[in-house]
Design an enzyme around this catalytic site. Structure first.
Site, PDB file in Angstrom:
ATOM      1  N   MET A  91      -6.121   9.996-105.027  1.00 17.44           N
ATOM      2  CA  MET A  91      -6.114  10.472-103.646  1.00 17.44           C
ATOM      3  C   MET A  91      -4.713  10.354-103.060  1.00 17.44           C
ATOM      4  O   MET A  91      -4.527  10.412-101.832  1.00 17.44           O
ATOM      5  CB  MET A  91      -7.113   9.692-102.793  1.00 17.44           C
ATOM      6  CG  MET A  91      -8.558   9.929-103.190  1.00 17.44           C
ATOM      7  SD  MET A  91      -9.759   9.626-101.863  1.00 17.44           S
ATOM      8  CE  MET A  91      -9.430   7.913-101.474  1.00 17.44           C
ATOM      9  N   GLY A  92      -3.708  10.205-103.927  1.00 19.60           N
ATOM     10  CA  GLY A  92      -2.344  10.077-103.433  1.00 19.60           C
ATOM     11  C   GLY A  92      -2.049   8.660-102.977  1.00 19.60           C
ATOM     12  O   GLY A  92      -2.734   7.706-103.345  1.00 19.60           O
ATOM     13  N   LEU A 152       0.418   6.864-103.952  1.00 17.10           N
ATOM     14  CA  LEU A 152       0.492   6.279-105.289  1.00 17.10           C
ATOM     15  C   LEU A 152       1.247   4.955-105.296  1.00 17.10           C
ATOM     16  O   LEU A 152       2.207   4.751-104.548  1.00 17.10           O
ATOM     17  CB  LEU A 152       1.162   7.256-106.248  1.00 17.10           C
ATOM     18  CG  LEU A 152       0.520   8.645-106.369  1.00 17.10           C
ATOM     19  CD1 LEU A 152       1.249   9.468-107.414  1.00 17.10           C
ATOM     20  CD2 LEU A 152      -0.964   8.542-106.713  1.00 17.10           C
ATOM     21  N   GLU A 206       2.053   1.428-108.309  1.00 11.97           N
ATOM     22  CA  GLU A 206       2.273   1.155-109.723  1.00 11.97           C
ATOM     23  C   GLU A 206       0.981   1.207-110.526  1.00 11.97           C
ATOM     24  O   GLU A 206       0.993   1.529-111.719  1.00 11.97           O
ATOM     25  CB  GLU A 206       2.950  -0.209-109.886  1.00 11.97           C
ATOM     26  CG  GLU A 206       3.337  -0.569-111.314  1.00 11.97           C
ATOM     27  CD  GLU A 206       4.363   0.380-111.922  1.00 11.97           C
ATOM     28  OE1 GLU A 206       4.418   0.470-113.169  1.00 11.97           O
ATOM     29  OE2 GLU A 206       5.111   1.025-111.151  1.00 11.97           O
ATOM     30  N   GLY A 207      -0.147   0.904-109.903  1.00 15.39           N
ATOM     31  CA  GLY A 207      -1.414   1.009-110.605  1.00 15.39           C
ATOM     32  C   GLY A 207      -1.695   2.429-111.052  1.00 15.39           C
ATOM     33  O   GLY A 207      -2.070   2.677-112.201  1.00 15.39           O
ATOM     34  N   HIS A 208      -1.512   3.391-110.140  1.00 10.52           N
ATOM     35  CA  HIS A 208      -1.690   4.801-110.515  1.00 10.52           C
ATOM     36  C   HIS A 208      -0.721   5.204-111.623  1.00 10.52           C
ATOM     37  O   HIS A 208      -1.095   5.889-112.580  1.00 10.52           O
ATOM     38  CB  HIS A 208      -1.435   5.711-109.306  1.00 10.52           C
ATOM     39  CG  HIS A 208      -2.391   5.526-108.176  1.00 10.52           C
ATOM     40  ND1 HIS A 208      -2.015   4.933-106.992  1.00 10.52           N
ATOM     41  CD2 HIS A 208      -3.703   5.857-108.033  1.00 10.52           C
ATOM     42  CE1 HIS A 208      -3.042   4.927-106.167  1.00 10.52           C
ATOM     43  NE2 HIS A 208      -4.084   5.462-106.772  1.00 10.52           N
ATOM     44  N   GLN A 243     -16.343  11.067 -99.767  1.00 12.57           N
ATOM     45  CA  GLN A 243     -16.547   9.666-100.118  1.00 12.57           C
ATOM     46  C   GLN A 243     -16.237   8.709 -98.974  1.00 12.57           C
ATOM     47  O   GLN A 243     -16.290   7.489 -99.142  1.00 12.57           O
ATOM     48  CB  GLN A 243     -15.742   9.293-101.359  1.00 12.57           C
ATOM     49  CG  GLN A 243     -14.231   9.301-101.196  1.00 12.57           C
ATOM     50  CD  GLN A 243     -13.541   9.178-102.547  1.00 12.57           C
ATOM     51  OE1 GLN A 243     -13.523  10.115-103.338  1.00 12.57           O
ATOM     52  NE2 GLN A 243     -12.967   8.008-102.817  1.00 12.57           N
ATOM     53  N   GLN A 294      -9.494  -0.213-113.648  1.00 14.59           N
ATOM     54  CA  GLN A 294     -10.597  -1.177-113.696  1.00 14.59           C
ATOM     55  C   GLN A 294     -10.839  -1.816-112.334  1.00 14.59           C
ATOM     56  O   GLN A 294     -11.920  -2.366-112.094  1.00 14.59           O
ATOM     57  CB  GLN A 294     -10.297  -2.249-114.746  1.00 14.59           C
ATOM     58  CG  GLN A 294     -11.344  -3.337-114.890  1.00 14.59           C
ATOM     59  CD  GLN A 294     -12.702  -2.811-115.331  1.00 14.59           C
ATOM     60  OE1 GLN A 294     -12.766  -1.826-116.057  1.00 14.59           O
ATOM     61  NE2 GLN A 294     -13.767  -3.466-114.891  1.00 14.59           N
ATOM     62  N   ARG A 302      -4.696   0.945 -99.852  1.00 12.35           N
ATOM     63  CA  ARG A 302      -5.063   0.376 -98.548  1.00 12.35           C
ATOM     64  C   ARG A 302      -4.298  -0.903 -98.234  1.00 12.35           C
ATOM     65  O   ARG A 302      -4.373  -1.391 -97.089  1.00 12.35           O
ATOM     66  CB  ARG A 302      -6.572   0.136 -98.494  1.00 12.35           C
ATOM     67  CG  ARG A 302      -7.379   1.427 -98.407  1.00 12.35           C
ATOM     68  CD  ARG A 302      -8.868   1.155 -98.228  1.00 12.35           C
ATOM     69  NE  ARG A 302      -9.604   2.369 -97.891  1.00 12.35           N
ATOM     70  CZ  ARG A 302     -10.191   3.173 -98.772  1.00 12.35           C
ATOM     71  NH1 ARG A 302     -10.120   2.881-100.060  1.00 12.35           N
ATOM     72  NH2 ARG A 302     -10.836   4.244 -98.371  1.00 12.35           N
TER      73      ARG A 302
END
Length: 328
Positions: A78-79, A81, A83-85, A109, A196, A235
């Site tokens: 969903m943008g 972004l 480091e996880g993405h 959602q 995860q 978030r």
């Protein structure tokens, strides 16, 4: 990077929609090669990310790639972004011939009163990050493209979709399943990569893929954390400095539960009780849930056996955060 980046035909006219090649009334190919991009670049990636805004164009690109037996890796986002993405993109890049990422803030959602309107939208920055990571195609539709007038069909994954976040946010997983199903139809990935951290979402999507016979492999990737242990999330941008410090109690609680399991306590009731005490001792924390569940079904597990999911959701101020771990 400006948006949109349009492809044009050799005559200089923008493509704008899928262009199919027909032979004796039969579709035999679908060509959307922009000038200067040859077939090999289409398969393995050119020098810049291609921005695609329509489902028809995306399906044409996917069809072309599959005709060449390319392994398509897909990272839906969903943008906003972080480091996880980008770790998902790198995993896809290492395992696939070509990588497609998507950016779409999915209204289905979000429930009433949730943060759809204020959800961070940083398209230009995100595009540059994806290009730097070697993404070949960025699928960036708008809401009218994904949900045109008259679109009434949704995907409801019964049972599992009403557990954990599905119980706290009614309709959330139906919105997730609907948009991911539509994205899979548009992109046609061989493998799709998910973090995860959203373990419940991943379980719901695995159920959907099995039930609907999607020809795609779902790949779950490890949670990425800041140095202090906070799980990365778009978030997190909502948190004040003080709230960010308070949010660390989620990870500390999971570590406490993990240590307690390592000492031999496996009874879920005892583990949850200890974890809730730690959470409730935190400042500015409102617990949504702390659950020990089967990682596949999200049903409560009486004991924390190997492979069990320990998941937490809590509000830090007005920001809802989630975290989890799988019992070793």
């Amino acid at each position: 990077m400006s948006r949109p980046k349009r492809w044009v035909r050799p005559d200089g006219n923008p493509i704008g929609r899928a262009v199919r090649i027909l032979e004796v009334g039969r579709e035999v190919a679908c060509r959307l090669l922009p000038p200067g991009i040859d077939d090999q670049q289409l398969k393995t990636g050119g020098t810049s990310v291609r921005v695609v805004e329509t489902i028809a164009e995306m399906q044409c690109i996917s069809r072309e790639l599959r005709m060449r037996s390319s392994v398509i890796g897909f990272v839906p986002t969903m943008g906003a972004l972080h480091e996880g993405h980008l770790s998902l993109v790198r995993r896809a890049r290492s395992e696939c011939d070509t990588v497609v990422a998507s950016i779409f803030v999915n209204p289905l959602q979000f429930g009433p009163g949730e943060d759809f309107a204020k959800y961070p939208r940083t398209f230009e920055t995100d595009s540059r990050s994806l290009e730097a990571e070697g993404v070949d195609t960025l699928f960036a539709p708008d809401s009218a493209e994904m949900y045109p007038n008259g679109c009434v069909t949704t995907v409801n994954v019964s049972g599992i979709g009403d557990r954990l976040d599905g119980a706290s946010r009614p309709g959330h997983f139906s919105g997730v399943a609907t948009v991911v199903a539509k994205l899979f139809h548009a992109v046609g990935p061989t493998r799709a990569y998910f973090g995860q951290k959203d373990a419940a979402q991943l379980a719901v999507l695995r159920q959907m893929v099995r039930d609907m016979n999607f020809d795609v492999e779902l790949v779950g990737c490890a949670i990425v954390r800041d140095k202090d242990g906070l799980a990365l999330s778009s978030r997190n941008k909502y948190l004040s400095e003080a709230e960010r410090e308070h949010a660390l109690v989620l990870h500390r609680t999971l570590l406490l539960v993990e240590r307690t399991i390592a000492k031999g306590e496996r009874r879920s009731a005892q583990l949850v009780r200890a974890g809730l005490e730690a959470l409730n001792d935190g400042t500015g924390i409102r617990v949504d849930y702390l659950e020990i569940v089967d990682a596949s079904t999200l049903l409560r597990a009486p004991c924390a056996e190997t492979g069990t999911l320990v998941a937490v959701a809590a509000y830090v101020g007005s920001t809802r955060l989630i975290d989890n771990f799988i019992v070793a």
